[in-house]
Each structure stands twice: as structure tokens, then as C-alpha cells.
Enzyme design. Structure first.
Site, PDB file in Angstrom:
ATOM      1  N   CYS A 124       0.835  -1.208   0.000  1.00  0.00           N
ATOM      2  CA  CYS A 124       0.000   0.000   0.000  1.00  0.00           C
ATOM      3  C   CYS A 124       0.869   1.258   0.000  1.00  0.00           C
ATOM      4  O   CYS A 124       1.995   1.257  -0.532  1.00  0.00           O
ATOM      5  CB  CYS A 124      -0.988  -0.025   1.165  1.00  0.00           C
ATOM      6  SG  CYS A 124      -2.294   1.208   1.017  1.00  0.00           S
ATOM      7  N   ASP A 193      -3.783   1.136   9.999  1.00  0.00           N
ATOM      8  CA  ASP A 193      -4.970   2.003  10.125  1.00  0.00           C
ATOM      9  C   ASP A 193      -5.515   1.947  11.539  1.00  0.00           C
ATOM     10  O   ASP A 193      -6.107   2.906  12.015  1.00  0.00           O
ATOM     11  CB  ASP A 193      -6.058   1.560   9.143  1.00  0.00           C
ATOM     12  CG  ASP A 193      -5.800   2.165   7.789  1.00  0.00           C
ATOM     13  OD1 ASP A 193      -4.936   1.641   7.064  1.00  0.00           O
ATOM     14  OD2 ASP A 193      -6.427   3.197   7.482  1.00  0.00           O
TER      15      ASP A 193
HETATM   16  C1  RUB Z   1      -4.052   3.160   3.504  1.00  0.00           C
HETATM   17  C2  RUB Z   1      -3.321   2.136   4.307  1.00  0.00           C
HETATM   18  C3  RUB Z   1      -2.033   2.594   4.958  1.00  0.00           C
HETATM   19  C4  RUB Z   1      -2.362   3.073   6.393  1.00  0.00           C
HETATM   20  C5  RUB Z   1      -1.163   3.741   7.047  1.00  0.00           C
HETATM   21  O1  RUB Z   1      -5.334   2.743   3.106  1.00  0.00           O
HETATM   22  O2  RUB Z   1      -3.756   1.042   4.514  1.00  0.00           O
HETATM   23  O3  RUB Z   1      -1.130   1.530   5.046  1.00  0.00           O
HETATM   24  O4  RUB Z   1      -3.421   3.996   6.351  1.00  0.00           O
HETATM   25  O5  RUB Z   1      -0.822   4.912   6.322  1.00  0.00           O
HETATM   26  P1  RUB Z   1      -6.230   3.717   2.201  1.00  0.00           P
HETATM   27  P2  RUB Z   1      -0.044   6.143   7.025  1.00  0.00           P
HETATM   28  O6  RUB Z   1      -5.452   4.020   0.965  1.00  0.00           O
HETATM   29  O7  RUB Z   1      -7.469   2.911   1.931  1.00  0.00           O
HETATM   30  O8  RUB Z   1      -6.522   4.957   3.018  1.00  0.00           O
HETATM   31  O9  RUB Z   1       1.201   5.572   7.593  1.00  0.00           O
HETATM   32  O10 RUB Z   1       0.194   7.094   5.898  1.00  0.00           O
HETATM   33  O11 RUB Z   1      -0.963   6.688   8.082  1.00  0.00           O
END
Ligand code: RUB
Length: 314
Positions: A124, A193
Site C-alpha cells: 500500500c 490504520d
Molecule cells: C491506507 C493504508 C495505509 C495506512 C497507514 O489505506 O492502509 O497503510 O493507512 O498509512 P487507504 P499512514 O489508501 O485505503 O486509506 O502511515 O500514511 O498513516
């Protein structure tokens, strides 16, 4: 200044995405709404701010960073509109700053786990995970990254663009090639998340099968996550809701409607058990998933007894 409904729509449609970014956008939206309020009655201000908070919380259900950020900002006090507004703005600014600082600190802590010559797999697009990778590169370590596409929304394309910008050698792979390449991987770094009281990590769909493949091949997996990704309500036994998004993200409606016996499922996140996680790198240190409870109680300041009393009262 953007209005709250526009920001809420951007979060819902994922123009604004990623748990940390969503949290900061929500804090910013509350601040901007408070600045735009032109009434004089504190009661009206409080009502409007609560309604705004509700709209923002309802945009995406899984990233606990969103309600946690909103709670921090909405803890404002003040007897007059001016007092309340000033305190709310101070809280929003302080949340946004501490969130950015946390991501940097996670980079400094997590990068110690990366060795010179390592191949890192990521999934991701997580700013916290990228902070770890970027810091390792900055420290002069010669690293390679394998990044998954992250179907269906292809957040992996954002990741490879960021890594390319940093000059880090990166290979893009389809999600189903994770196990095929695991033999080449020294360490897996992902974001989160939400993290439950028992140390399970909720992250982009596919994280748990990546973790399973890493576990099978004895490859360490580290999670990079700010403490506001820990979910207090899981202490009360609540489950983190897994967002299921529109099927049109997976298949176009014409194709789908031609097949009477087929349906599409599109969960956006999954749950990785603590036994597959080597360490969670937070801004307050690299912790074992088993001590998540302490983060919720001692760092976020939630008291189980208070929460239970509140629940009974409600
Ligand atoms: C984003 C996702 C990321 C986490 C952590 O999912 O799963 O790995 O949110 O991100 P989506 P961060 O694209 O559905 O929002 O470290 O930037 O908070």
C-alpha cells in the site's frame, strides 16, 4: 478555505487517504470550521462543532486515527466563542504538528531495524512505513524495495513514485507475487490504520497474507504506526469495523451486471495477528504488539474503568 463537506467527500472518495493524512485533514477541517463560525453564542458553536465532528467521523470507518484525532481537537474548553475557538485551533495545530513529528521519529526508530544491503517489502502507501525506508536510505544504507500494487486502488503507484523521488531502487509487483518474492526479502515494513488492544494490526487488504508469507519464511515484519492508530474502544471488546467499498472499484458495472450469479466483494482492510509481527515502531519507541494495552492506557490516557462507566451511563 475548504468547507467541511468538501473535505469529508475527499476523504470518502479517497482523494485524501492514508490514516495519518486523514487524521490531519480532519483536524484541519475542524479548525477551519471554527474559524468560519460567525455567531456569538457558545451553545450554537458547540452544536455546530459536534455536527462537524460527526460528519467527519462518518467518512471512513476503519482508520481509528480519525476518531482519535477528532477527540483530541474536540476536547476544547471555553465559556465564550472566542475562548473555545482559540483552544480548538491550538489543539488542532498541536495535533497536526505532533502527528508530523511522530512520523519522523518513527523513521528514526524503525530505520535501525534496516541493515545495509537489505531488500524491504512494503504494501500500500504508508507515510510512516516510508519514513522508516527513507531514513534508512538517508543514513547511507544500500537498500532495495519491493512494493506491491495494492489492488484495487493501486496505492503502490504512489509508493513507487515517492521512492523514485528519493532515488531508492524499487520493483513493483502484483499483489499475488508476494510469496514468490519473499525469498529475496530481508524485512517487511507496513503501516497501520488501527491497532487493537491485543496487538492485532488492521491495514490495507492483503497485509495479512503478506504477513503470513513473511512468517512462513521467518522474515521479520515491522509495523510503523503513530500511537493515535491504537484503538481504545477495542479495550471494551469492540471490533474494528472493516470498510467494504464499492464493487465498481474492482469491476465495471456492465461486465458485472451481465453475470447474474456473480457478486464482487471489496473489503479495504484486513487483520494481521500479533504473532506475525516482530515489532511496532511508534514515536514513543519500538514496542512488542503485546503491550498495546499500555499504549492505550498510559500514552493515550484512556481509563478502562471510566470507559465502562461511560458506557453504562449512555
Ligand atoms: C491506507 C493504508 C495505509 C495506512 C497507514 O489505506 O492502509 O497503510 O493507512 O498509512 P487507504 P499512514 O489508501 O485505503 O486509506 O502511515 O500514511 O498513516
Amino acid at each position: 478555505m475548504e468547507n467541511v463537506l468538501e473535505i469529508a467527500e475527499k476523504i470518502r472518495s479517497m482523494e485524501i487517504r492514508g490514516a495519518g493524512t486523514i487524521a490531519r485533514a480532519a483536524a484541519e477541517a475542524l479548525k477551519s470550521h471554527a474559524q468560519q463560525f460567525d455567531g456569538t453564542k457558545i451553545k450554537e458553536f458547540n452544536i455546530q462543532m459536534s455536527q462537524t465532528a460527526e460528519i467527519l467521523v462518518a467518512t471512513r470507518p476503519t482508520a481509528v486515527s480519525l476518531p482519535n484525532a477528532i477527540r483530541m481537537v474536540m476536547g476544547y474548553t471555553g465559556k465564550t466563542v472566542d475562548e473555545a475557538r482559540t483552544d480548538l485551533i491550538r489543539r488542532a495545530d498541536s495535533f497536526i504538528k505532533s502527528s508530523k513529528d511522530a512520523t519522523r521519529r518513527i523513521g528514526a526508530i524503525g530505520s535501525k531495524r534496516i541493515r545495509d544491503g537489505d531488500t524491504i517489502m512494503t504494501h500500500c502507501n504508508s507515510q510512516a512505513a516510508l519514513s522508516v525506508i527513507a531514513q534508512a536510505h538517508k543514513d547511507g544504507k544500500d537498500i532495495n524495495v519491493i512494493a506491491t500494487e495494492s489492488r484495487p486502488r493501486l496505492q503502490g503507484h504512489l509508493t513507487i513514485a515517492q521512492l523514485n523521488e528519493l532515488g531508492i531502487n524499487t520493483s513493483l509487483i502484483v499483489d499475488s507475487a508476494v510469496r514468490y518474492f519473499m525469498k529475496d526479502v530481508d524485512i517487511v515494513v507496513v503501516g497501520a490504520d488501527a491497532i487493537t488492544a491485543n496487538g492485532s494490526v488492521i491495514n490495507k487488504i492483503g497485509t495479512s497474507q503478506l504477513a503470513l508469507a513473511a512468517h512462513e519464511s521467518r522474515t521479520n515484519l515491522i509495523v510503523a504506526a503513530e500511537t493515535y492508530k491504537f484503538s481504545p474502544r477495542t479495550l471494551l471488546g469492540e471490533m474494528v469495523e472493516i470498510e467494504e467499498r464499492d464493487v465498481l472499484e474492482v469491476m465495471d458495472s456492465e461486465k458485472l451486471s451481465a453475470m447474474l450469479h456473480v457478486s464482487v466483494r471489496n473489503p479495504a482492510f484486513d487483520v494481521t495477528p500479533p504473532s506475525y509481527i516482530d515489532v511496532i515502531c511508534t514515536e514513543v519507541g519500538a514496542i512488542s504488539p503485546e503491550i498495546s494495552y499500555i499504549i492505550i492506557s498510559d500514552i493515550l490516557g484512556w481509563d478502562l474503568q471510566d470507559m465502562l462507566d461511560e458506557e453504562i451511563k449512555a
